[in-house]
Write an enzyme that holds these catalytic residues in place. Structure first.
Site, PDB file in Angstrom:
ATOM      1  N   PRO A 131      -1.197  -4.619   4.484  1.00 35.03           N
ATOM      2  CG  PRO A 131      -2.166  -2.728   3.507  1.00 35.03           C
ATOM      3  CD  PRO A 131      -1.503  -4.045   3.166  1.00 35.03           C
ATOM      4  CB  CYS A 132      -1.773  -5.287  10.018  1.00 34.98           C
ATOM      5  SG  CYS A 132      -1.580  -3.660  10.792  1.00 34.98           S
ATOM      6  CD  GLN A 133      -5.155  -0.978   7.734  1.00 32.91           C
ATOM      7  OE1 GLN A 133      -4.711  -1.970   7.156  1.00 32.91           O
ATOM      8  NE2 GLN A 133      -4.963   0.239   7.287  1.00 32.91           N
TER       9      GLN A 133
END
Length: 512
Positions: A131-133
């Site tokens: 996940p890139c958050q």
């Protein structure tokens, strides 16, 4: 070639797996077989399972017809799965029956991967993007506003180590890891993380403290390698893929790493740039049925909408005359299209699509004759006028979307920072004659960055239009609420790009 076991991590709705599993070899066989797809979010997991089912019944005409009945709403998903129990159970097993998260459900996930690897004698590939958050520029901006936020304590920065753990278990010949461009500059304790991530990916066994795990050479998919064993051989920015150069109608820039096990004596080729550049938004979505927007703050009524848009057209003409933009007034017809619906299902016009091949063949399903996930959201009445202005401005200015400084004072929203330049492009039209800007999960929040180019429709993009720009095939059905569907589409890897990556991997393994 032999079947290739695919282990898909952080799968989302399945864009990366969809593209890679669609690759065919010279004999017409599809060697990439997804053994497991891991996804933690429930709506994305449901989409992932539905698509896994579709792949398993794809060659059966009767089963495809049943699938079409489901996506058209004639039968339920349970009824569909009951009609084809073997394929349904196989799809559920592929996605672990329910949402699962690396870092939380490792015992179950790792056991499944152990069992798959033990029972498979051919090559293996691990794919996915943590996940890139924590890495994205938008996510880092949000984090900066959180009191006492510490990057070193944010577990999302280190989810790539879960990826390393799976590599240590599966020891694949190849892995593909995708992430946002922000990963190149993300910092922890003041240090840029990317060089350490590369170092860890080259030696996963060292990080996971697992014996007898070979190392990996890390390649760019767009820049030829000189000496991949040298950590300094490549500029980190060379891992950045600009999707619009590879047949995707969207300026989506993502970091994609190709890891090749040290004992593989073969060097991968790079992606071939498409001769179709740019693929415009209009050519990508122009055949989809026209729709009207709705109202978000009052009762929705088609006559009321038409009246509002007509009044907006008069106001906009008056505003444009005040601003001495007579050319725009004369050239543009801002009157609303009549009798539009907010949702469309029939798609009898798909034969007129101007999508260039091979993307056209990838997207369209001649047997579907239906359009999925094509429904508009509601907007505030004042924003409808701004949407019409943005679309009209772009039509007159060769596809350029207006900045805040280009807005007449009468259309300026009541935001304290409107004139500060901080949100100069708060309203952004997806211009008809250009590739789209990056489709992100923010499309689930509001439509201001994703305004349709037709001022007469006066709305933001639908899930299906966003999915087209992301190159999801038209028969790809997104489960969940409309908001959840937008998030799934915005977070995904374009499947058409993923297929091209799969071809690079297939050629590499074939040479090996």
């Amino acid at each position: 070639m032999k079947d290739v076991l695919v282990i898909d991590l952080f799968a989302g709705p399945g864009g990366l797996g969809e593209g890679i599993s669609s690759c065919t070899d010279e004999s017409g066989n599809k060697p990439f077989k997804i053994g497991v797809s891991v996804e933690r979010e429930s709506s994305a997991h449901k989409t992932l399972t539905t698509r896994a089912f579709f792949r398993k019944i794809k060659d059966s005409e009767k089963a495809r017809k049943d699938y079409y009945k489901y996506v058209r709403g004639s039968i339920t998903r349970d009824e569909l799965f009951l009609l084809h129990q073997e394929e349904a159970q196989s799809a559920l097993a592929e996605t672990l029956h329910e949402p699962r998260a690396l870092g939380k459900d490792n015992e179950l996930i790792h056991k499944r991967i152990h069992d798959l690897v033990k029972g498979h004698r051919g090559p293996r590939i691990v794919i996915g993007g943590p996940p890139c958050q924590a890495y994205s520029l938008a996510g880092r901006s949000r984090n900066a506003g959180i009191k006492n936020y510490k990057a070193e304590e944010d577990h999302r920065h280190f989810l790539y180590k879960e990826y390393l753990q799976v590599i240590s278990i599966a020891q694949p010949e190849v892995f593909v890891m995708e992430n946002v461009r922000g990963i190149l500059s993300a910092k922890v304790d003041g240090e840029v993380m990317f060089p350490q991530i590369l170092k860890d990916l080259r030696n996963p066994g060292l990080v996971t403290e697992t014996d007898d795990v070979l190392g990996y050479k890390i390649y760019s998919l767009v820049v030829d390698a000189d000496d991949p064993k040298d950590p300094q051989y490549i500029n980190p920015s060379d891992f950045l893929i600009r999707s619009e150069f590879y047949g995707v109608p969207q300026a989506r820039h993502r970091v994609i790493l190709l890891g090749v096990r040290d004992d593989i004596d073969a060097i991968p080729t790079t992606l071939n740039k498409s001769d179709q550049y740019p693929i415009s938004v209009e050519s990508a979505i122009g055949d989809l049925p026209a729709l009207r927007s709705g109202f978000s703050k009052k009762k929705d009524d088609v006559k009321d909408w038409e009246s509002t848009i007509s009044e907006n057209a008069i106001r906009l003409n008056r505003i444009l005359r005040i601003s001495n933009d007579q050319e725009l007034v004369e050239k543009l017809n801002l009157a609303p299209l009549s009798s539009l619906n907010r949702k469309a299902t029939l798609h009898s016009n798909f034969q007129s699509a101007t999508i260039p091949t091979p993307l056209k063949d990838w997207l369209l399903d001649k047997d579907l004759n239906y359009v999925l996930n094509h429904e508009t959201r509601g907007h505030m009445a004042d924003d409808l006028l701004r949407y019409a202005f943005c679309a009209a401005y772009a039509l007159l200015n060769n596809g350029t979307s207006p900045k805040s400084r280009d807005f007449p004072n009468q259309l300026a929203p009541k935001h304290a920072n409107w004139d500060s330049g901080t949100h100069a492009d708060r309203f952004r039209v997806q211009s008809a004659n250009k590739e789209a800007t990056t489709v992100t999960s923010h499309i689930s929040k509001d439509g201001h960055y994703f305004i349709h180019y037709d001022p007469r429709q006066c709305r933001s993009l639908t899930v299906r239009e966003a999915a087209r720009l992301q190159t999801f095939p038209d028969n790809y059905f997104f489960e969940g609420t409309r908001t959840q569907q937008y998030v799934q589409v915005g977070n995904a890897v374009p499947p058409f790009l993923a297929q091209q990556i799969g071809k690079v991997v297939m050629k590499l393994l074939g040479n090996y």
